[in-house]
Design an enzyme around this catalytic site. Structure first.
Site, short mmCIF file in Angstrom:
data_model
loop_
_atom_site.label_atom_id
_atom_site.label_comp_id
_atom_site.label_asym_id
_atom_site.label_seq_id
_atom_site.Cartn_x
_atom_site.Cartn_y
_atom_site.Cartn_z
N ASP A 125 -32.60 -24.99 -2.78
CA ASP A 125 -33.12 -23.66 -3.07
C ASP A 125 -33.76 -23.70 -4.46
O ASP A 125 -33.06 -23.88 -5.46
CB ASP A 125 -31.93 -22.66 -3.03
CG ASP A 125 -32.34 -21.24 -2.73
OD1 ASP A 125 -33.39 -20.81 -3.24
OD2 ASP A 125 -31.58 -20.56 -2.01
N ASP A 227 -37.05 -19.21 -3.70
CA ASP A 227 -36.52 -17.88 -3.99
C ASP A 227 -37.62 -16.95 -4.50
O ASP A 227 -38.48 -17.34 -5.29
CB ASP A 227 -35.43 -18.04 -5.07
CG ASP A 227 -34.62 -16.79 -5.27
OD1 ASP A 227 -34.06 -16.29 -4.28
OD2 ASP A 227 -34.55 -16.30 -6.41
N GLU A 291 -39.07 -17.51 0.50
CA GLU A 291 -38.49 -16.18 0.65
C GLU A 291 -39.61 -15.21 0.30
O GLU A 291 -39.81 -14.83 -0.85
CB GLU A 291 -37.29 -15.95 -0.27
CG GLU A 291 -36.62 -14.61 0.04
CD GLU A 291 -35.87 -13.98 -1.12
OE1 GLU A 291 -35.12 -13.03 -0.88
OE2 GLU A 291 -36.05 -14.41 -2.28
N HIS A 353 -27.80 -14.56 3.31
CA HIS A 353 -26.80 -14.22 2.29
C HIS A 353 -27.13 -12.92 1.56
O HIS A 353 -26.36 -12.51 0.68
CB HIS A 353 -26.71 -15.37 1.29
CG HIS A 353 -28.00 -15.55 0.53
ND1 HIS A 353 -29.15 -16.01 1.14
CD2 HIS A 353 -28.33 -15.26 -0.74
CE1 HIS A 353 -30.13 -16.01 0.25
NE2 HIS A 353 -29.66 -15.57 -0.90
N ASP A 354 -28.27 -12.32 1.85
CA ASP A 354 -28.62 -11.03 1.24
C ASP A 354 -28.60 -9.91 2.28
O ASP A 354 -28.09 -8.82 2.02
CB ASP A 354 -30.05 -11.08 0.65
CG ASP A 354 -30.19 -12.07 -0.48
OD1 ASP A 354 -29.25 -12.19 -1.29
OD2 ASP A 354 -31.26 -12.71 -0.56
C1 GLC Z 1 -33.27 -13.81 -3.81
C2 GLC Z 1 -31.94 -14.35 -3.38
C3 GLC Z 1 -30.87 -13.42 -3.84
C4 GLC Z 1 -30.92 -13.34 -5.34
C5 GLC Z 1 -32.30 -12.94 -5.82
C6 GLC Z 1 -32.47 -13.18 -7.28
O1 GLC Z 1 -33.56 -12.60 -3.20
O2 GLC Z 1 -31.93 -14.57 -2.01
O3 GLC Z 1 -29.60 -13.82 -3.40
O4 GLC Z 1 -29.97 -12.43 -5.80
O5 GLC Z 1 -33.30 -13.70 -5.19
O6 GLC Z 1 -32.56 -14.56 -7.55
#
Ligand code: GLC
Ligand code: MG
Length: 556
Positions: A125, A227, A291, A353-354
């Site tokens: 990641d 990310d 993402e 995970h979000d």
């Molecule tokens: C992304 C991740 C999340 C994190 C955010 C800030 O959305 O998936 O878990 O809190 O970025 O890095």
């Protein structure tokens, strides 16, 4: 690492010529990440090898046999780097290390090798939007306005009234600006104040991240999930974001602002093209999965560039945030099919995970709905990403939000914002510790109901969700139509959704509580969510009970 960001894909040699006649009209060449199934591992929660209650890399190594048995082709690990864990690894203090709680660099090397031996690639990641405030770059940047690394971050003078430079808001609540008294400027943080945003207008930042990519590629990492890919470059003049309007997606209206200057800038595509060059010159090519948190397809599709020069896969959050509703999901998929360039490839996921687990968000904890959701994911044209626990129908775990380790519910003052419920330990068995942790260690997050859902019991039960997922993955592997075949919507009554894959395969799902009849299908059931229907003949009409689905081999 030396690199020449001006190299174009054409200079790297011709891409494999697609053969439209092959494999049910597929228009792109096969590759492991298009044809395969990927699996997201939250390392702290997968398997704890050393009894400290925290999952770790050696724990993952110990469970690779499960992933091989399941049939996945690759894993994406949430951040594995040293981090103060203010945002559980998304606050990186060293891009080239391994968090000591998770293990060592040697453990990661061994994980890559052991996974490779089982035909499983490892994606890490990449967190390029921000670092931890404890990263040496930021520590240096704090030392003064002329510090060596000051310009690695986004600093701005106070507004005339001394307040923040503009109206940008943090995704975790409040202003996106934090005042630094000693140097008299604000720094940008689109997440926590301890996650300062990097300045992607600085060429040195770009070079530093190229170097990070090269470091991990040389260790055999197969690619990266990137990310907040859409957020890295900010408006150069730091113009404010306009107010959301009634035309915006409900989630954007809730936020109140259209983030068109604080993120989602067109200039970010230059960075993606640069990374694609770095990924493309590796042998074999490495894969970039973004993402891409945007909520309409007009914004999502450009992340694929021309199909060859930006991301390989761009996560589809419209799909994630749809309900388990035939019309909604079909509309997203048809939109993707209509708009995605022929060289590009869709990607679908139901849990992460979000956003939480599909079992809870989509299926409301109901097993029939869970099965049908998993069948959809594994039968669409596109790469499925499963989240650890999806394969056993693991739900979110109800936890006291006041105790949340996730900072978001506290900052937003919104208990429902906690992401802890979808990050609890994997449930391997019904034993104490759920097979996640040995001995009597307290898991870092509470365990869910491991007696109700665990790998061990479900492996012993051919009718289980686990066997359904495994059989659907195996079916995908064995049927070219399901891997690369085209998608075409088929007629289906309200509440149902049916589609053809390639020439010889179809899927039909009933996302309603009433029995439906899907007409015009002749063939046999390959895998049904109700396993007693596997092998059933279908002569013209497929009857599906409430929340049932099936994949069919069509008659010639
Ligand atoms: C992304 C991740 C999340 C994190 C955010 C800030 O959305 O998936 O878990 O809190 O970025 O890095
Ligand atoms: Mg451990």
């Amino acid at each position: 690492m030396a690199l020449d960001p001006t190299t174009t894909p054409a200079e790297r040699g011709p891409a494999v010529e697609p053969d439209p006649a092959a494999e049910g009209g597929r228009s792109v060449e096969p590759s492991w990440w298009r044809d395969g199934v990927l699996y997201q591992i939250y390392p702290r929660s997968f398997a704890d090898s050393d009894g400290d209650g925290v999952g770790d890399l050696r724990g993952i190594i110990g469970r690779l046999d499960h992933l091989q048995w399941l049939g996945v082709d690759g894993v994406w690990l949430n951040p594995t780097f040293p981090s103060p864990n203010d945002d559980w690894g998304y606050d990186v203090a060293d891009y080239k290390g391994v968090h000591p709680e998770l293990g060592t660099l040697e453990d990661l090397d061994e994980l890559i090798a052991e996974a490779g031996r089982r035909g499983i690639r490892v994606l890490l990641d990449l967190v390029p939007n921000h670092t931890s405030d404890r990263h040496p770059w930021f520590q240096d940047a704090l030392s003064g306005r002329t510090a060596r690394y000051r310009d690695f971050y986004v600093w701005a003078d106070p507004a005339a009234d001394g307040g923040p430079p503009n109206n940008w808001i943090s995704n975790f609540g409040g202003s996106a600006w934090t005042f630094h008294e000693p140097t008299g400027q604000y720094h940008l943080n689109q997440f926590l104040p301890s996650q300062p945003d990097l300045n992607w207008w600085n060429e040195e930042v770009r070079e530093a991240v190229d170097d990070v990519l090269g470091f991990w590629f040389a260790r055999g990492v197969a690619g990266f999930r990137i990310d907040v890919c859409h957020a890295i470059v900010k408006d150069r003049e730091l113009r404010g974001d306009p107010e959301a309007t009634a035309d915006d997606h409900p989630l954007i209206q809730r936020r109140g602002l259209r983030q068109v200057n604080s993120m989602n800038r067109p200039e970010l595509h230059e960075v993606l093209r640069r990374w694609r060059v770095v990924a493309g010159r590796q042998e074999p090519e490495r894969v970039l999965v973004g993402e891409t948190y945007v909520l309409d397809l007009e914004q999502l599709i450009p992340f694929y560039g021309n199909g060859q020069d930006e991301l390989h896969l761009a996560f589809n959050f419209l799909f994630v945030h749809s309900e388990l509703d035939a019309a909604q999901l079909r509309a997203v998929v048809e939109g993707v099919e209509a708009m995605l360039p022929a060289e590009s490839w869709p990607v679908y996921t139901g849990s992460n995970h979000d956003a939480g687990r599909l079992v809870t968000r989509w299926a409301g904890g109901d097993e029939a709905r869970t099965r049908v959701a998993l069948l959809i994911l594994l039968a669409l044209r596109g790469t499925p990403f499963l989240y650890y626990g999806d394969e056993i129908g693991m739900p979110d775990v109800a936890l006291d939000p006041a105790q949340a380790l996730d900072p978001v519910p506290h900052r937003r003052n919104d208990p429902s914002a906690s992401r802890d419920p979808c990050r609890t330990p994997m449930q391997w068995s019904a034993e104490p510790g759920a097979g996640f942790t040995a001995g009597d260690a307290e898991p870092w997050l509470p365990l869910g109901d491991a007696a109700a859902h665990n790998v061990g019991d479900q492996r012993a039960d051919p009718g289980s969700v686990l066997h359904l997922v495994r059989d659907l993955i195996a079916l995908r592997r064995s049927r070219a139509d399901l891997r690369g075949g085209s998608y075409q919507t088929l007629p289906a009554p309200d509440g149902a959704w049916a589609w053809r894959r390639g020439d010889g395969t179809a899927a039909a799902v009933n996302l309603s509580g009433a029995e439906v009849e899907v007409a015009g299908l002749g063939g046999s059931v390959l895998v049904a969510t109700d396993r007693s229907r596997d092998g059933e003949r279908v002569d013209g009409t497929l009857r599906l009970g409430p929340w049932q689905g099936a994949v069919l081999a069509l008659d010639d």
